[in-house]
Design a protein around this motif. Structure first.
Motif, PDB file in Angstrom:
ATOM      1  N   VAL A  41       0.836  -1.210   0.000  1.00  0.00           N
ATOM      2  CA  VAL A  41       0.000   0.000   0.000  1.00  0.00           C
ATOM      3  C   VAL A  41       0.866   1.254   0.000  1.00  0.00           C
ATOM      4  N   THR A  42       1.959   1.233   0.774  1.00  0.00           N
ATOM      5  CA  THR A  42       2.844   2.399   0.816  1.00  0.00           C
ATOM      6  C   THR A  42       3.461   2.674  -0.563  1.00  0.00           C
ATOM      7  N   ALA A  43       3.918   1.618  -1.231  1.00  0.00           N
ATOM      8  CA  ALA A  43       4.517   1.790  -2.562  1.00  0.00           C
ATOM      9  C   ALA A  43       3.490   2.300  -3.563  1.00  0.00           C
ATOM     10  N   LEU A  44       2.268   1.725  -3.501  1.00  0.00           N
ATOM     11  CA  LEU A  44       1.217   2.185  -4.414  1.00  0.00           C
ATOM     12  C   LEU A  44       0.848   3.639  -4.146  1.00  0.00           C
ATOM     13  N   THR A  45       0.816   4.005  -2.851  1.00  0.00           N
ATOM     14  CA  THR A  45       0.509   5.403  -2.502  1.00  0.00           C
ATOM     15  C   THR A  45       1.571   6.351  -3.049  1.00  0.00           C
ATOM     16  N   LEU A  46       2.845   5.937  -2.937  1.00  0.00           N
ATOM     17  CA  LEU A  46       3.926   6.776  -3.458  1.00  0.00           C
ATOM     18  C   LEU A  46       3.819   6.920  -4.975  1.00  0.00           C
ATOM     19  N   VAL A  47       3.545   5.825  -5.666  1.00  0.00           N
ATOM     20  CA  VAL A  47       3.385   5.896  -7.120  1.00  0.00           C
ATOM     21  C   VAL A  47       2.204   6.782  -7.482  1.00  0.00           C
ATOM     22  N   GLY A  48       1.104   6.624  -6.729  1.00  0.00           N
ATOM     23  CA  GLY A  48      -0.071   7.460  -6.983  1.00  0.00           C
ATOM     24  C   GLY A  48       0.220   8.931  -6.767  1.00  0.00           C
ATOM     25  N   ALA A  49       1.007   9.240  -5.729  1.00  0.00           N
ATOM     26  CA  ALA A  49       1.350  10.645  -5.463  1.00  0.00           C
ATOM     27  C   ALA A  49       2.185  11.230  -6.605  1.00  0.00           C
ATOM     28  N   VAL A  50       3.128  10.413  -7.121  1.00  0.00           N
ATOM     29  CA  VAL A  50       3.944  10.892  -8.240  1.00  0.00           C
ATOM     30  C   VAL A  50       3.078  11.134  -9.471  1.00  0.00           C
ATOM     31  N   LEU A  51       2.178  10.205  -9.746  1.00  0.00           N
ATOM     32  CA  LEU A  51       1.300  10.372 -10.906  1.00  0.00           C
ATOM     33  C   LEU A  51       0.376  11.567 -10.738  1.00  0.00           C
ATOM     34  N   ALA A  52      -0.113  11.769  -9.494  1.00  0.00           N
ATOM     35  CA  ALA A  52      -0.968  12.931  -9.242  1.00  0.00           C
ATOM     36  C   ALA A  52      -0.199  14.232  -9.442  1.00  0.00           C
ATOM     37  N   GLY A  53       1.084  14.233  -9.024  1.00  0.00           N
ATOM     38  CA  GLY A  53       1.900  15.421  -9.242  1.00  0.00           C
ATOM     39  C   GLY A  53       2.119  15.699 -10.716  1.00  0.00           C
ATOM     40  N   LEU A  54       2.375  14.622 -11.496  1.00  0.00           N
ATOM     41  CA  LEU A  54       2.539  14.799 -12.939  1.00  0.00           C
ATOM     42  C   LEU A  54       1.250  15.300 -13.587  1.00  0.00           C
ATOM     43  N   TYR A  55       0.119  14.779 -13.116  1.00  0.00           N
ATOM     44  CA  TYR A  55      -1.162  15.225 -13.665  1.00  0.00           C
ATOM     45  C   TYR A  55      -1.404  16.697 -13.341  1.00  0.00           C
ATOM     46  N   ALA A  56      -1.099  17.091 -12.092  1.00  0.00           N
ATOM     47  CA  ALA A  56      -1.275  18.499 -11.710  1.00  0.00           C
ATOM     48  C   ALA A  56      -0.355  19.410 -12.524  1.00  0.00           C
ATOM     49  N   TYR A  57       0.876  18.930 -12.759  1.00  0.00           N
ATOM     50  CA  TYR A  57       1.815  19.721 -13.556  1.00  0.00           C
ATOM     51  C   TYR A  57       1.317  19.875 -14.987  1.00  0.00           C
ATOM     52  N   ARG A  58       0.759  18.788 -15.533  1.00  0.00           N
ATOM     53  CA  ARG A  58       0.223  18.857 -16.890  1.00  0.00           C
ATOM     54  C   ARG A  58      -0.958  19.825 -16.958  1.00  0.00           C
ATOM     55  N   LYS A  59      -1.824  19.781 -15.944  1.00  0.00           N
ATOM     56  CA  LYS A  59      -2.949  20.708 -15.913  1.00  0.00           C
ATOM     57  C   LYS A  59      -2.460  22.151 -15.849  1.00  0.00           C
ATOM     58  N   GLN A  60      -1.382  22.383 -15.095  1.00  0.00           N
ATOM     59  CA  GLN A  60      -0.834  23.736 -15.001  1.00  0.00           C
ATOM     60  C   GLN A  60      -0.294  24.190 -16.355  1.00  0.00           C
ATOM     61  N   LEU A  61       0.400  23.284 -17.065  1.00  0.00           N
ATOM     62  CA  LEU A  61       0.908  23.638 -18.391  1.00  0.00           C
ATOM     63  C   LEU A  61      -0.229  23.971 -19.342  1.00  0.00           C
TER      64      LEU A  61
END
Length: 364
Positions: free
Chosen positions: A72-92
């Motif tokens: 669960v911890t590893a999946l949460t970390l991967v999810g956080a990274v993907l969420a950050g990339l998604y937020a960055y894409r939305k900002q662009l």
């Protein structure tokens, strides 16, 4: 009509919508990918904990809760990274939308200002001048285009004589305003809204007055074929550098032009084929330090031209094939730095000279 499930949505024509997969495809794929990733992480974590348990003395069984927590911890970390990339894409995307909106607004302002410059009433044209100047300050990417439009306006046919049928009421004020606007943007070279490093094309323009004093031109400036007549045009204290200064074929007639204390330090300062007729032109205390100052084939006829205390650079001054007939030309206390004054093939007829320190040429 059958439609392939793998076809991306096409953006409507004229829109900037990105090509995204439909949600009903993305959601199952994302769930399957998440499940597969979780399965891989779980088995990797299980093997790690199983090895750690086997190495203990005595061996212990694998704690499934520890395996699940690590997964669960590893999946949460991967999810956080993907969420950050998604937020960055939305900002662009948001920044791109904002940039396009700004560009659209600036383009509309340009269109409006250009229409105002072409209006039949002088007051509306004045508003267009100020609107275009403000746009040039706000739109650095297209600043040169805005300046080109202002210069093009000055190049348009103009009748300065109020008694002439072609004279248009209020036109002189519009043109003088353009000159003032340009001068105001040439006073502080390091200012964010300075126009000093932009090119200026005044080819063939008519100047019946104008103040360019203390301006800094740090680019190519062309007054080729321009006419200076009827009033005072002031370049006193102006600086021309990092480009070419072109007054070739310009006409100085029935007016006064000041280059007092001006510095023309470009590679070439060209007054070739210029005509000085019935005017007063002052180069007093000016520094003409370009590689060569050309007055080739210039005509000095009935004018007063002062080069008193003028400094000519190492390239000297070339008056070859110039014609001097009537008027006054003064080189009082002029300075030549390393170069020479060349009057080869020049023609002298009735002109009063003060040669100062220059050698008197043959035939003068």
């Amino acid at each position: 009509m059958a439609v392939s499930f793998r076809r991306k949505r096409e953006a409507p024509r004229g829109r900037y919508t990105p090509n995204l997969w439909p949600v009903w495809i993305v959601a199952p794929v994302a769930l399957i990918a998440a499940g597969a990733l979780g399965w891989v992480i779980y088995h990797y974590a299980y093997d790690h904990f199983a090895q750690a348990a086997a190495d203990q003395k005595p061996p212990k069984p694998v704690n499934i809760n520890d395996v699940l927590k690590a997964t669960v911890t590893a999946l949460t970390l991967v999810g956080a990274v993907l969420a950050g990339l998604y937020a960055y894409r939305k900002q662009l995307l948001a920044e791109g939308d904002a940039h396009r909106a700004d560009a659209s607004q600036l383009a509309e302002r340009y269109t409006t200002a250009a229409e105002q410059l072409g209006h039949g009433q002088a007051a509306v044209r004045l508003a267009g001048v100020y609107a275009l100047a403000r746009l040039a300050d706000d739109w650095s990417e297209q600043r040169q285009v805005c300046i080109d439009v202002l210069c093009a306006y000055l190049r348009m046919p103009y009748e300065p004589d109020p008694a002439a049928p072609e004279h248009e009421a209020g036109e002189r004020e519009v043109r003088q305003t353009i000159i003032r606007v340009i001068r105001d943007h040439l006073q502080v070279p390091n200012a964010a809204t300075a126009w000093c490093r932009q090119n200026f094309d005044f080819t063939g323009a008519v100047f019946d007055g104008g103040d360019f004093s203390t301006s800094h031109f740090q680019s190519t400036v062309s007054f080729s074929g321009a006419t200076f007549s009827g009033s005072t045009v002031d370049f006193s204290g102006a600086t021309f550098s990092d480009g070419t200064v072109d007054f070739s074929e310009a006409t100085f007639s029935d007016g006064t032009v000041h280059f007092n204390y001006a510095t023309l330090s470009s590679g070439t300062v060209d007054f070739g084929n210029a005509t000085f007729s019935g005017s007063t032109v002052h180069f007093n205390y000016a520094t003409l330090s370009g590689s060569t100052v050309h007055f080739l084939y210039a005509t000095f006829s009935g004018s007063t031209v002062h080069f008193n205390r003028t400094t000519f650079g190492r390239g000297g001054a070339d008056f070859g094939y110039a014609t001097f007939s009537g008027g006054t030309v003064s080189f009082g206390n002029a300075t030549l730095i390393g170069g020479r004054a060349d009057f080869s093939e020049a023609t002298f007829s009735g002109t009063a000279f003060d040669w100062g320190p220059l050698p008197v040429p043959a035939g003068a």
